[in-house]
Scaffold this motif. Structure first.
Motif, PDB file in Angstrom:
ATOM      1  N   TRP A  78      12.854  11.863  10.128  1.00 39.54           N
ATOM      2  CA  TRP A  78      13.436  11.128   8.803  1.00 39.54           C
ATOM      3  C   TRP A  78      13.829  12.218   7.842  1.00 39.54           C
ATOM      4  O   TRP A  78      14.562  12.089   6.889  1.00 39.54           O
ATOM      5  N   LEU A 106       2.371  -5.487   5.479  1.00 37.88           N
ATOM      6  CA  LEU A 106       3.469  -5.733   6.416  1.00 37.88           C
ATOM      7  C   LEU A 106       3.031  -5.770   7.853  1.00 37.88           C
ATOM      8  O   LEU A 106       3.835  -6.412   8.449  1.00 37.88           O
ATOM      9  N   GLU A 107       2.357  -4.816   8.075  1.00 33.28           N
ATOM     10  CA  GLU A 107       1.768  -4.564   9.545  1.00 33.28           C
ATOM     11  C   GLU A 107       0.735  -5.824  10.091  1.00 33.28           C
ATOM     12  O   GLU A 107       0.584  -5.773  11.270  1.00 33.28           O
ATOM     13  N   SER A 116      13.341   4.721  10.403  1.00 38.81           N
ATOM     14  CA  SER A 116      13.389   4.461   8.914  1.00 38.81           C
ATOM     15  C   SER A 116      14.231   3.277   8.462  1.00 38.81           C
ATOM     16  O   SER A 116      13.653   2.498   7.616  1.00 38.81           O
ATOM     17  N   SER A 133       8.015   7.079  -2.279  1.00 44.15           N
ATOM     18  CA  SER A 133       7.581   6.716  -1.190  1.00 44.15           C
ATOM     19  C   SER A 133       8.530   5.356  -0.929  1.00 44.15           C
ATOM     20  O   SER A 133       9.153   4.907  -1.946  1.00 44.15           O
ATOM     21  N   THR A 134       8.109   4.628   0.193  1.00 43.40           N
ATOM     22  CA  THR A 134       8.905   3.259   0.423  1.00 43.40           C
ATOM     23  C   THR A 134       8.406   2.359  -0.671  1.00 43.40           C
ATOM     24  O   THR A 134       9.203   1.255  -1.193  1.00 43.40           O
ATOM     25  N   PHE A 135       7.115   2.454  -0.956  1.00 42.23           N
ATOM     26  CA  PHE A 135       6.689   1.232  -2.184  1.00 42.23           C
ATOM     27  C   PHE A 135       7.627   1.681  -3.336  1.00 42.23           C
ATOM     28  O   PHE A 135       7.837   0.762  -4.009  1.00 42.23           O
ATOM     29  N   GLU A 139      10.053  -1.146  -2.234  1.00 49.24           N
ATOM     30  CA  GLU A 139       9.356  -2.563  -2.412  1.00 49.24           C
ATOM     31  C   GLU A 139       9.442  -2.753  -3.968  1.00 49.24           C
ATOM     32  O   GLU A 139       9.546  -4.133  -4.326  1.00 49.24           O
ATOM     33  N   SER A 159      10.308  -3.485   4.679  1.00 49.17           N
ATOM     34  CA  SER A 159       9.923  -3.401   3.457  1.00 49.17           C
ATOM     35  C   SER A 159      10.280  -4.107   2.329  1.00 49.17           C
ATOM     36  O   SER A 159      10.103  -4.835   1.249  1.00 49.17           O
ATOM     37  N   TRP A 203       0.778  -1.239  -0.086  1.00 48.12           N
ATOM     38  CA  TRP A 203       0.109   0.079   0.073  1.00 48.12           C
ATOM     39  C   TRP A 203       0.754   1.298   0.014  1.00 48.12           C
ATOM     40  O   TRP A 203       2.038   1.075   0.352  1.00 48.12           O
ATOM     41  N   SER A 204       0.414   2.480  -0.485  1.00 52.48           N
ATOM     42  CA  SER A 204       1.036   3.563  -0.366  1.00 52.48           C
ATOM     43  C   SER A 204      -0.137   4.593  -0.288  1.00 52.48           C
ATOM     44  O   SER A 204      -0.918   4.890  -0.910  1.00 52.48           O
ATOM     45  N   LYS A 205      -0.219   5.410   0.859  1.00 51.46           N
ATOM     46  CA  LYS A 205      -1.053   6.647   1.077  1.00 51.46           C
ATOM     47  C   LYS A 205      -2.560   5.895   1.406  1.00 51.46           C
ATOM     48  O   LYS A 205      -3.484   6.549   1.139  1.00 51.46           O
TER      49      LYS A 205
HETATM   50  P1  DN4 Z   1       3.103   6.225   2.910  1.00 49.58           P
HETATM   51  O1  DN4 Z   1       1.699   6.323   2.744  1.00 49.58           O
HETATM   52  O2  DN4 Z   1       3.755   7.595   1.869  1.00 49.58           O
HETATM   53  O3  DN4 Z   1       3.967   6.297   4.120  1.00 49.58           O
HETATM   54  C1  DN4 Z   1       3.427   5.452   5.207  1.00 49.58           C
HETATM   55  C2  DN4 Z   1       4.042   5.977   6.736  1.00 49.58           C
HETATM   56  O4  DN4 Z   1       5.479   5.549   6.544  1.00 49.58           O
HETATM   57  C3  DN4 Z   1       3.758   7.538   6.650  1.00 49.58           C
HETATM   58  O5  DN4 Z   1       3.545   7.600   7.917  1.00 49.58           O
HETATM   59  C4  DN4 Z   1       5.205   8.042   6.438  1.00 49.58           C
HETATM   60  O6  DN4 Z   1       5.680   9.324   7.123  1.00 49.58           O
HETATM   61  C5  DN4 Z   1       6.261   7.022   6.860  1.00 49.58           C
HETATM   62  N1  DN4 Z   1       7.499   6.779   6.260  1.00 49.58           N
HETATM   63  C6  DN4 Z   1       7.680   6.973   4.860  1.00 49.58           C
HETATM   64  N2  DN4 Z   1       8.891   6.777   4.348  1.00 49.58           N
HETATM   65  C7  DN4 Z   1       9.783   6.876   5.624  1.00 49.58           C
HETATM   66  C8  DN4 Z   1      11.000   7.003   5.995  1.00 49.58           C
HETATM   67  N3  DN4 Z   1      12.148   6.940   5.267  1.00 49.58           N
HETATM   68  N4  DN4 Z   1      11.266   7.245   7.289  1.00 49.58           N
HETATM   69  C9  DN4 Z   1      10.187   7.206   8.383  1.00 49.58           C
HETATM   70  N5  DN4 Z   1       8.950   7.152   7.901  1.00 49.58           N
HETATM   71  C10 DN4 Z   1       8.470   7.000   6.537  1.00 49.58           C
HETATM   72  O7  DN4 Z   1       3.621   4.942   2.256  1.00 49.58           O
HETATM   73  P2  DN4 Z   1       4.848   4.220   1.704  1.00 49.58           P
HETATM   74  O8  DN4 Z   1       4.651   3.987   0.280  1.00 49.58           O
HETATM   75  O9  DN4 Z   1       6.103   5.121   1.904  1.00 49.58           O
HETATM   76  O10 DN4 Z   1       4.992   3.130   2.644  1.00 49.58           O
HETATM   77  C11 DN4 Z   1       4.168   2.017   2.552  1.00 49.58           C
HETATM   78  C12 DN4 Z   1       4.609   0.649   2.218  1.00 49.58           C
HETATM   79  O11 DN4 Z   1       5.968   0.417   2.766  1.00 49.58           O
HETATM   80  C13 DN4 Z   1       3.775  -0.496   2.587  1.00 49.58           C
HETATM   81  O12 DN4 Z   1       3.808  -1.224   1.378  1.00 49.58           O
HETATM   82  C14 DN4 Z   1       4.447  -1.266   3.626  1.00 49.58           C
HETATM   83  O13 DN4 Z   1       4.630  -2.406   3.463  1.00 49.58           O
HETATM   84  C15 DN4 Z   1       5.802  -0.449   3.731  1.00 49.58           C
HETATM   85  N6  DN4 Z   1       5.859   0.674   5.249  1.00 49.58           N
HETATM   86  C16 DN4 Z   1       4.855   0.614   6.147  1.00 49.58           C
HETATM   87  C17 DN4 Z   1       5.279   1.602   7.119  1.00 49.58           C
HETATM   88  C18 DN4 Z   1       4.158   1.587   8.337  1.00 49.58           C
HETATM   89  O14 DN4 Z   1       3.310   0.695   8.787  1.00 49.58           O
HETATM   90  C19 DN4 Z   1       5.978   2.392   7.096  1.00 49.58           C
HETATM   91  C20 DN4 Z   1       7.077   2.445   5.988  1.00 49.58           C
HETATM   92  C21 DN4 Z   1       6.674   1.398   5.103  1.00 49.58           C
HETATM   93  P3  DN4 Z   1       5.196  10.807   6.748  1.00 49.58           P
HETATM   94  O15 DN4 Z   1       5.294  10.846   5.354  1.00 49.58           O
HETATM   95  O16 DN4 Z   1       3.749  10.632   6.990  1.00 49.58           O
HETATM   96  O17 DN4 Z   1       6.008  11.445   7.573  1.00 49.58           O
HETATM   97  O18 DN4 Z   1       4.293   2.729   9.148  1.00 49.58           O
END
Ligand code: DN4
Length: 260
Positions: free
Chosen positions: A139, A108-109, A149, A183-185, A189, A156, A88-90
């Motif tokens: 971060w 992941l959670e 992070s 994004s992390t995705f 990923e 991830s 997922w992302s956002k």
């Molecule tokens: P996102 O919706 O852009 O971000 C999800 C959360 O992770 C937000 O609260 C972000 O904080 C935070 N985040 C993102 N990158 C970082 C980083 N480098 N350091 C610290 N916090 C960070 O979605 P996304 O694509 O970045 O991440 C979602 C995907 O990655 C999923 O498929 C998960 O498998 C995995 N993931 C999960 C988590 C979680 O459960 C965190 C990171 C990755 P902000 O931008 O709001 O400050 O928390």
């Protein structure tokens, strides 16, 4: 005390360690291994709590490395069945609502370490045997190699590497770039899916009920994703609606005209 408070503890711009971090980790670990996924009932939660703490305690909070977490990863060692991984992302809330109903699917959670760490914050200081409850590195504003992070990036990466069969991703069509390379995705990923194991990435671009979509399967950000995935020899499919997710949205907003 004033001096310690201002220059030692409030030195970072991110939120401090979560109060009762150790207790929450232990409680979540037991909840998960004994009740949520009893196939992990033999995991040692005391050891997991200790390995988690040892990963970052008394270390410079801006010098985290993957190796710091290897003992913890080794203790847990969990795999997700093929066709069951949901990225997922956002769309965190919706993705979690979805897997809560579709019990055999995993974000992941919904894996032990992701479940334990979800929404928690943790850090220490070099040479200190305490956690810092006042502040932790942000971060973006302090340093990217902070322990939170590095933990999520590593988790991830492993989650993506271990995915097999059909992989799914829930993206947000109510923002202008449903797929974000930063994004992390997009950053971690997508690049760690193994083409020898994953045959297809299926994207669902979900938009908020009652709003016009801001991005869609035919938009340029999804085209970016399509291109990257095809380049990696994985099949890409995309759909703008997905009835299971639509029903979840309608449970929350049954009065929406599109829900009738
Ligand atoms: P996102 O919706 O852009 O971000 C999800 C959360 O992770 C937000 O609260 C972000 O904080 C935070 N985040 C993102 N990158 C970082 C980083 N480098 N350091 C610290 N916090 C960070 O979605 P996304 O694509 O970045 O991440 C979602 C995907 O990655 C999923 O498929 C998960 O498998 C995995 N993931 C999960 C988590 C979680 O459960 C965190 C990171 C990755 P902000 O931008 O709001 O400050 O928390």
């Amino acid at each position: 005390w004033m001096w310690r408070h201002s220059s030692e503890h409030m030195k970072w711009k991110g939120t401090g360690s979560t109060a009762h971090f150790q207790e929450i980790v232990l409680e979540r670990c037991y909840n998960y291994t004994q009740l949520v996924q009893p196939e992990l009932r033999d995991r040692d939660c005391q050891k997991i709590r200790e390995a988690f703490r040892n990963a970052f305690i008394s270390k410079d909070p801006c010098s985290a490395t993957e190796e710091d977490y290897h003992p913890l990863m080794k203790l847990v060692n969990q795999t997700v069945p093929c066709d069951k991984a949901v990225f997922w992302s956002k769309t965190k809330e919706l993705a979690h609502q979805y897997t809560k109903v579709q019990r055999e699917m995993f974000t992941l959670e919904d894996t032990l370490l992701g479940y334990i760490a979800d929404d928690l914050s943790w850090c220490s200081d070099a040479g200190s045997y305490e956690m810092n409850y006042q502040s932790c590195p942000h971060w973006k504003k302090d340093c990217s190699n902070n322990f939170v992070s590095v933990f999520w990036d590593l988790l991830s990466k492993r989650f993506a590497e271990n995915a097999c069969g059909l992989a799914r991703v829930l993206l947000n069509g109510s923002i202008s770039n449903a797929f974000d390379r930063k994004s992390t995705f997009g950053r971690v990923e997508v690049h760690n899916l193994n083409p020898m194991k994953v045959h297809t990435l299926q994207a669902w671009v979900i938009h908020d009920l009652g709003k016009l979509p801001s991005d869609s399967c035919s938009g340029s950000s999804i085209n970016d994703l399509r291109w990257i995935i095809k380049q990696r020899n994985i099949k890409f499919t995309c759909q703008g609606t997905y009835s299971s997710v639509k029903f979840l949205q309608c449970v929350k907003k049954p009065e929406e005209s599109s829900c009738r």
